[in-house]
Each structure stands twice: as structure tokens, then as C-alpha cells.
Scaffold this active site. Structure first.
Site, mmCIF file in Angstrom:
data_model
loop_
_atom_site.group_PDB
_atom_site.id
_atom_site.type_symbol
_atom_site.label_atom_id
_atom_site.label_comp_id
_atom_site.label_asym_id
_atom_site.label_seq_id
_atom_site.Cartn_x
_atom_site.Cartn_y
_atom_site.Cartn_z
ATOM 1 N N ARG A 28 -9.804 54.981 47.724
ATOM 2 C CA ARG A 28 -10.624 53.792 47.002
ATOM 3 C C ARG A 28 -10.034 52.582 47.071
ATOM 4 O O ARG A 28 -9.934 51.725 46.133
ATOM 5 C CB ARG A 28 -11.097 54.192 45.461
ATOM 6 C CG ARG A 28 -11.771 55.387 45.560
ATOM 7 C CD ARG A 28 -12.267 55.520 43.967
ATOM 8 N NE ARG A 28 -12.807 56.708 43.712
ATOM 9 C CZ ARG A 28 -12.979 57.518 42.568
ATOM 10 N NH1 ARG A 28 -12.144 57.124 41.691
ATOM 11 N NH2 ARG A 28 -13.286 58.701 42.400
ATOM 12 N N ARG A 32 -13.136 48.378 42.929
ATOM 13 C CA ARG A 32 -13.359 47.377 41.711
ATOM 14 C C ARG A 32 -12.011 46.974 41.275
ATOM 15 O O ARG A 32 -12.029 46.074 40.458
ATOM 16 C CB ARG A 32 -14.024 48.229 40.536
ATOM 17 C CG ARG A 32 -15.605 48.666 40.995
ATOM 18 C CD ARG A 32 -16.208 49.491 39.838
ATOM 19 N NE ARG A 32 -15.703 51.060 39.722
ATOM 20 C CZ ARG A 32 -15.519 51.619 38.724
ATOM 21 N NH1 ARG A 32 -16.395 51.265 37.572
ATOM 22 N NH2 ARG A 32 -15.206 52.806 38.697
ATOM 23 N N ARG A 41 -19.627 42.626 45.640
ATOM 24 C CA ARG A 41 -20.711 43.467 44.995
ATOM 25 C C ARG A 41 -21.501 42.830 44.405
ATOM 26 O O ARG A 41 -22.729 42.899 44.340
ATOM 27 C CB ARG A 41 -20.052 44.584 44.224
ATOM 28 C CG ARG A 41 -20.921 45.373 43.465
ATOM 29 C CD ARG A 41 -20.373 46.772 42.951
ATOM 30 N NE ARG A 41 -21.289 47.396 42.068
ATOM 31 C CZ ARG A 41 -21.071 48.470 41.481
ATOM 32 N NH1 ARG A 41 -20.050 49.332 41.715
ATOM 33 N NH2 ARG A 41 -22.045 49.224 40.722
ATOM 34 N N ASP A 78 -20.074 55.873 50.479
ATOM 35 C CA ASP A 78 -20.535 56.552 49.373
ATOM 36 C C ASP A 78 -20.463 58.225 49.814
ATOM 37 O O ASP A 78 -20.977 58.415 50.831
ATOM 38 C CB ASP A 78 -21.295 56.390 48.382
ATOM 39 C CG ASP A 78 -21.438 56.996 47.339
ATOM 40 O OD1 ASP A 78 -20.788 56.681 46.312
ATOM 41 O OD2 ASP A 78 -22.340 58.164 47.116
ATOM 42 N N TYR A 155 -23.590 67.845 43.283
ATOM 43 C CA TYR A 155 -24.529 66.605 42.858
ATOM 44 C C TYR A 155 -25.894 66.831 43.167
ATOM 45 O O TYR A 155 -26.874 66.537 41.981
ATOM 46 C CB TYR A 155 -24.204 65.377 43.592
ATOM 47 C CG TYR A 155 -22.761 64.789 43.096
ATOM 48 C CD1 TYR A 155 -22.758 64.206 41.847
ATOM 49 C CD2 TYR A 155 -21.679 64.899 43.554
ATOM 50 C CE1 TYR A 155 -21.472 63.541 41.377
ATOM 51 C CE2 TYR A 155 -20.491 64.335 43.349
ATOM 52 C CZ TYR A 155 -20.535 63.630 42.129
ATOM 53 O OH TYR A 155 -19.154 63.186 41.842
#
Length: 355
Positions: A28, A32, A41, A78, A155
Site C-alpha cells: 500500500r 492515504r 483521489r 484494488d 468478499y
């Protein structure tokens, strides 16, 4: 024509060849914790809009390389692109993570699934890979990736994130044949997806088995490792991907490293719950290892970061075949200056270890 690599120590380490220092990249690393990522973003309007715009995905992939002396770039995307392309209605609710409008619960649901068309539904990913390779201009290698079949199924069956993904576990117990059909189509999809990334220019491939550690020993072998090995076998059989190193990372599954090393992969990711010296003994020189600093260390002070980085390097020792990384993804609260401390310390101490 893609430029020749100026820094190949990451690929050399995956081949267990000598390197001048220990290579490092961070899971990652485009995310963020970087203010420039947050700005991009915001400009995109949403996470999915960002991931599906090749120019923006390229921009955020390169952002950490402008700040830090990292030894690899990883495609910004993703892990849920495959189930999204299967038409399950993926969305991201603010503060709640991914959700699927049409979860997979029945035999009819599984029968409706098909391997996505990589040149149609997932073309935006391949366009991003091609663009990133061009913009990297040989600076460092580019890693392509996918979620593992088991993690994608978690998921897809649950319909959202979960602590235990008990709905899929129940399917494995109550109707194992149905679970195997689901995992087989996902394994074929993951393989096709990674082969397409290789054809577009990815130079290493990684499979994230984020939820493999939720399984007991026998279910892990049957429902997670079996299908990762199927993916690796398919990659080794295709001309586009057969020469690319494959990294398997199964969080929480350190007890299975020896078995995972027999899958045909080049390297195994190791989370922070296992000592690298023990991991190295477990794999007996069959594969390289990647890891494994606790991501929370990056929220401590610089002296602690340096000390803990050296402890990880000492644990692996002066042996070829180590790529430094975190034991899982970097968290949004981390100060970017702390990442710079980590990268610089790994390179400096890695050189010192080599005498």
C-alpha cells in the site's frame, strides 16, 4: 520499447541472487498516508473512479517513488477488480469498505460466473500497467497483483467485509463441491488476469491471500493453497508470465510456509507474527522471503523505526533472497517522513550486513 532496468535489486533478490543491499518496497505504498494521493483521489471523485482511470492510477503509482528510494513500484488497483468485472455490483460505502449488491450464495449464482474478458471489462487495468511501465522508464520494476481465489471468494460470498467470513466457511462445510467450483473459476480468472498484466508489462506478480489465515490447517490446504498453486501453475505454463517471479502472501498462515514454498512461487510474503529466521529455516532455501516489519512500528519515533528495521534484517541475516517489506499494508496515519527513515535505514544497514 520499454527501457532497460536501472535498478534490478528487487528482481535479483527474488531470484535469490546477491544484491548490494536489501531491496525494499511497502505494501500500500501508494495510499492515504500520502497527501498527494489524497489530493488525486479527491480530484477523481471516488476510489473506483481513481482505480479505473489509467492516467490517475499511473500518477498515484509513481507518487511514492518521487518521495522515497524504493526498489519497486506496485500497480495501483484494488483486489476486487475481478468480482467487479463479473458483474456483482461492487461499491465502496464511506467508512464501511467494499460491498457487493449481488453476493454469490447458490449454485445458480456460481453458474452465472465467467472468467472476465481482460481486453474488455479489465482493459483499464492493462492500460494502467502499460502507462506505468512507460513512465517508469526503467527506474524500478513494476509489480502486478491480484487477490487470491480464497480472498476474492470471501468478499463475493459474504457480500462485504467481515471479521470471520463465516458465510463462505459454511459453504465449504455444507457444500464443498460448490465452494470448489467457485474457487476454480476464480483461480482461472486470477491466472488470466495476471497473465494479461504480464503481457502489458508487469515484471513481477503478487497474489494477496489476505484472509487465508482464517482457515484451519486442512481447510487452508484445500480451499486456499490448492488454488494459489493452480494459479502459479497456469502462470508458469504461459509464455507471457512463465519467467516472471511470483510472490504469494498469505496473512496469518506462517505455519504453512513450507507447503507454500512447494507451490512453484519465487517468494513468500511473511507477516510480522513470525521471526524471519524461523521462516527461512521453514522454506529451506527454496524461495525468497518478503517482509516483515509490523506496520504499527511506522507510527513510533525514528530511532525505534531504525532499531526495528535492523532487527528484521538481523533476523534474516546476510543471506541472499530477502525483500524488506511490512508484514501487511501501511496504515493511513503514518507520517511519510517515517517511511523515508525506514527506506534509508534498510538500504544503509543492508549494505553494512554485506560487509
Amino acid at each position: 520499447m520499454n527501457a532497460p532496468l536501472k535498478n534490478d535489486r528487487f528482481l535479483r533478490a527474488l531470484r535469490r541472487e546477491p544484491t548490494d543491499t536489501t531491496p525494499i518496497w511497502v505494501m500500500r505504498q501508494a495510499g492515504r498516508y500520502l497527501p498527494e494521493y489524497r489530493a488525486t483521489r479527491a480530484r477523481a471523485g471516488s476510489f473506483m473512479a481513481l482505480a479505473q482511470a489509467p492516467e490517475l492510477a499511473c500518477e498515484v503509482t509513481l507518487q511514492p517513488l518521487e518521495r522515497f528510494a524504493l526498489d519497486a513500484a506496485i500497480l495501483f488497483s484494488d483486489i476486487l477488480t475481478i468480482p467487479d468485472a463479473m458483474g456483482l455490483g461492487l461499491s465502496f460505502a464511506q467508512g464501511e469498505g467494499p460491498q457487493f449488491a449481488r453476493p454469490v450464495r447458490s449454485a445458480a449464482d456460481v453458474a452465472r460466473l465467467a472468467v472476465p474478458d481482460m481486453d474488455a471489462e479489465l482493459r483499464y487495468v492493462m492500460d494502467a500497467v502499460r502507462l506505468i511501465r512507460r513512465e517508469l522508464d526503467g527506474r524500478v520494476p513494476l509489480i502486478g497483483f491480484s487477490g487470491s481465489p480464497w480472498t476474492l471468494a470471501c468478499y463475493m460470498v459474504e457480500g462485504q467485509g467481515s471479521r470471520d467470513f463465516a458465510t463462505l466457511k459454511a459453504m465449504c462445510w455444507n457444500d464443498p463441491a460448490l465452494a470448489r467450483r467457485l474457487l476454480d473459476i476464480l483461480a482461472r480468472s486470477v491466472a488470466a488476469y495476471l497473465i494479461a498484466q504480464a503481457a502489458a508489462g508487469a515484471q513481477a506478480l503478487m497474489v494477496f491471500d489476505t484472509w487465508g489465515g482464517l482457515l484451519g490447517p486442512a481447510p487452508f490446504r484445500e480451499f486456499s493453497l490448492r488454488y494459489m498453486a493452480q494459479v502459479v501453475a497456469a502462470l508458469k505454463a504461459d509464455a507471457h508470465s512463465r519467467d516472471l517471479p511470483v510472490i504469494l502472501f498469505s496473512k496469518g498462515a506462517g505455519m504453512h510456509l513450507a507447503e507454500m514454498a512447494d507451490s512453484g512461487c519465487a517468494a513468500l510474503g511473511v507477516d510480522w507474527t513470525m521471526d524471519l529466521a524461523d521462516a527461512r529455516r521453514a522454506v529451506a532455501g527454496k524461495v525468497a522471503l518478503q517482509g516483515n516489519l509490523d506496520p504499527a512500528v511506522l507510527r513510533s519515533n525514528p530511532d525505534t523505526i531504525r532499531r526495528e528495521a535492523r532487527a528484521v534484517l538481523d533476523s534474516y541475516g546476510n543471506h541472499p533472497g530477502h525483500v524488506f517489506n511490512l508484514g501487511h499494508g501501511i496504515t493511513p496515519e503514518v507520517d511519510p517522513a517515517h517511511v523515508e527513515v525506514l527506506v534509508d535505514e534498510v538500504h544503509a544497514y543492508g549494505r553494512a550486513l554485506r560487509g
